[in-house]
Design a protein around this motif. Structure first.
Motif, PDB file in Angstrom:
ATOM      1  N   LYS A   1      36.897  39.278  31.977  1.00  0.00           N
ATOM      2  CA  LYS A   1      38.459  38.091  31.823  1.00  0.00           C
ATOM      3  C   LYS A   1      37.663  37.319  32.562  1.00  0.00           C
ATOM      4  O   LYS A   1      37.464  37.386  34.150  1.00  0.00           O
ATOM      5  CB  LYS A   1      39.386  38.830  31.013  1.00  0.00           C
ATOM      6  CG  LYS A   1      39.599  39.801  32.586  1.00  0.00           C
ATOM      7  CD  LYS A   1      41.368  40.062  32.351  1.00  0.00           C
ATOM      8  CE  LYS A   1      42.255  41.064  33.804  1.00  0.00           C
ATOM      9  NZ  LYS A   1      42.958  41.503  33.361  1.00  0.00           N
ATOM     10  N   SER A   2      38.675  36.510  32.697  1.00  0.00           N
ATOM     11  CA  SER A   2      39.020  34.997  33.280  1.00  0.00           C
ATOM     12  C   SER A   2      39.950  35.224  34.354  1.00  0.00           C
ATOM     13  O   SER A   2      40.997  35.368  33.990  1.00  0.00           O
ATOM     14  CB  SER A   2      38.874  34.036  33.004  1.00  0.00           C
ATOM     15  OG  SER A   2      37.765  33.602  31.647  1.00  0.00           O
ATOM     16  N   VAL A   3      39.452  34.723  36.071  1.00  0.00           N
ATOM     17  CA  VAL A   3      40.650  34.893  36.668  1.00  0.00           C
ATOM     18  C   VAL A   3      41.295  34.381  38.034  1.00  0.00           C
ATOM     19  O   VAL A   3      39.439  33.546  37.927  1.00  0.00           O
ATOM     20  CB  VAL A   3      40.848  37.189  37.500  1.00  0.00           C
ATOM     21  CG1 VAL A   3      40.340  38.229  36.189  1.00  0.00           C
ATOM     22  CG2 VAL A   3      39.219  36.595  37.961  1.00  0.00           C
ATOM     23  N   ILE A   4      41.883  34.253  38.037  1.00  0.00           N
ATOM     24  CA  ILE A   4      41.701  33.491  39.802  1.00  0.00           C
ATOM     25  C   ILE A   4      42.636  34.218  40.897  1.00  0.00           C
ATOM     26  O   ILE A   4      43.627  35.471  40.852  1.00  0.00           O
ATOM     27  CB  ILE A   4      42.474  32.170  39.750  1.00  0.00           C
ATOM     28  CG1 ILE A   4      42.498  31.569  40.767  1.00  0.00           C
ATOM     29  CG2 ILE A   4      44.300  32.702  39.375  1.00  0.00           C
ATOM     30  CD1 ILE A   4      43.407  30.234  40.858  1.00  0.00           C
ATOM     31  N   MET A   5      41.538  34.121  41.590  1.00  0.00           N
ATOM     32  CA  MET A   5      41.698  35.393  43.200  1.00  0.00           C
ATOM     33  C   MET A   5      41.901  34.273  43.990  1.00  0.00           C
ATOM     34  O   MET A   5      41.368  33.187  44.536  1.00  0.00           O
ATOM     35  CB  MET A   5      40.567  36.206  42.984  1.00  0.00           C
ATOM     36  CG  MET A   5      41.102  37.714  43.774  1.00  0.00           C
ATOM     37  SD  MET A   5      39.530  38.310  43.122  1.00  0.00           S
ATOM     38  CE  MET A   5      39.245  38.802  42.108  1.00  0.00           C
ATOM     39  N   ASP A   6      42.728  34.989  45.151  1.00  0.00           N
ATOM     40  CA  ASP A   6      42.858  33.823  46.295  1.00  0.00           C
ATOM     41  C   ASP A   6      42.698  35.179  47.833  1.00  0.00           C
ATOM     42  O   ASP A   6      43.185  36.748  47.519  1.00  0.00           O
ATOM     43  CB  ASP A   6      44.484  33.770  46.494  1.00  0.00           C
ATOM     44  CG  ASP A   6      45.370  34.184  46.796  1.00  0.00           C
ATOM     45  OD1 ASP A   6      45.776  34.815  48.004  1.00  0.00           O
ATOM     46  OD2 ASP A   6      45.563  34.469  45.467  1.00  0.00           O
ATOM     47  N   GLY A   7      42.229  35.063  49.271  1.00  0.00           N
ATOM     48  CA  GLY A   7      42.440  35.795  50.261  1.00  0.00           C
ATOM     49  C   GLY A   7      40.988  35.069  50.457  1.00  0.00           C
ATOM     50  O   GLY A   7      41.456  33.736  51.052  1.00  0.00           O
ATOM     51  N   ARG A   8      40.920  35.992  51.768  1.00  0.00           N
ATOM     52  CA  ARG A   8      40.098  35.111  52.941  1.00  0.00           C
ATOM     53  C   ARG A   8      39.126  35.403  52.762  1.00  0.00           C
ATOM     54  O   ARG A   8      38.357  34.751  53.295  1.00  0.00           O
ATOM     55  CB  ARG A   8      40.296  36.567  54.315  1.00  0.00           C
ATOM     56  CG  ARG A   8      42.067  36.137  54.880  1.00  0.00           C
ATOM     57  CD  ARG A   8      42.248  35.048  55.250  1.00  0.00           C
ATOM     58  NE  ARG A   8      43.586  35.513  56.015  1.00  0.00           N
ATOM     59  CZ  ARG A   8      44.547  35.466  55.315  1.00  0.00           C
ATOM     60  NH1 ARG A   8      44.384  35.116  54.164  1.00  0.00           N
ATOM     61  NH2 ARG A   8      45.730  35.798  55.786  1.00  0.00           N
TER      62      ARG A   8
END
Length: 218
Positions: free
Chosen positions: A119-126
């Protein structure tokens, strides 16, 4: 835009990654993958089942039968909504312990990639754009000057009733930047194909609009 697409947001501490990612997820009607919450879920499950970090075999067995997903801004552990159970100080401490284990990190990266394939996702991190989702359609490197990030952090702490000296906060941020950028495993860096967004002097809404604009125009 494709039917299924991935948005990867990386950047230093205090750049506003999570705040922006959550708002953009809402604006694009896609799921925000809260990677920090995933470590909390592992800590919660391990604590509930009495599996200690040093119990390698038992931990591996637990991880093998662990499923995590997100829907409607909430986290599901093995099919159950655990959003209200993983935000306690106790679970936070457990998450910190288990997040340092290679087996846990490998399992969660596997789950993150699986979610992003479905599925379409947005993910944040390093290291999302440089490691977890190397093939993400949209990669954004969100940053701001160390001074601005320190000012934001000071305002946040003051609002919480725990003010701190600006110089101390700035020093902590600069040390965190150094640690993140020089660590051996997947250090923080801007992916070659990422678009840099410097949020210095920008409002939260301006940053949200900029990121959504990047997705729609690319």
């Amino acid at each position: 835009m494709k039917d299924i697409f991935r948005v990867a947001i990386d950047g230093p501490s205090g750049a506003g990654k999570s705040t922006i990612a959550k708002a953009v997820a809402s604006g694009l009607n896609i799921d925000y993958i809260d990677t920090g919450a995933m470590y909390r879920a592992i800590g919660y499950k391990a604590g509930r089942e009495g599996v200690a970090p040093e119990e390698g075999a038992a931990l591996e067995e637990m991880l093998a039968r662990t499923e995590i997903d997100f829907a409607g801004g909430r986290i599901y552990l093995d099919g159950a909504d655990v959003e209200s159970f993983i935000r306690t100080p106790e679970v936070s401490m457990l998450a910190s312990q288990y997040s340092a284990l290679p087996s846990v990190r490998e399992k969660l990266v596997e789950l993150q990639r699986d979610m992003a394939s479905r599925k379409s996702v947005i993910m944040d991190g390093r290291d999302i754009g440089t490691n977890v989702l190397k093939d993400a359609e949209y990669k954004i490197y969100l940053t701001a000057s160390a001074g601005e990030r320190a000012e934001r952090r000071c305002r946040e702490l003051e609002e919480k009733g725990t003010p701190q000296n600006y110089e101390d906060v700035l020093r902590d941020i600069e040390q965190r930047d150094h640690n993140d950028m020089t660590r051996k495993l997947n250090p923080l860096r801007k992916a070659d194909d990422a678009i840099e967004v410097d949020t210095t002097g920008m409002s939260i809404q301006e940053v949200i609009d900029r990121v959504i604009d990047i997705v729609y125009k690319n």
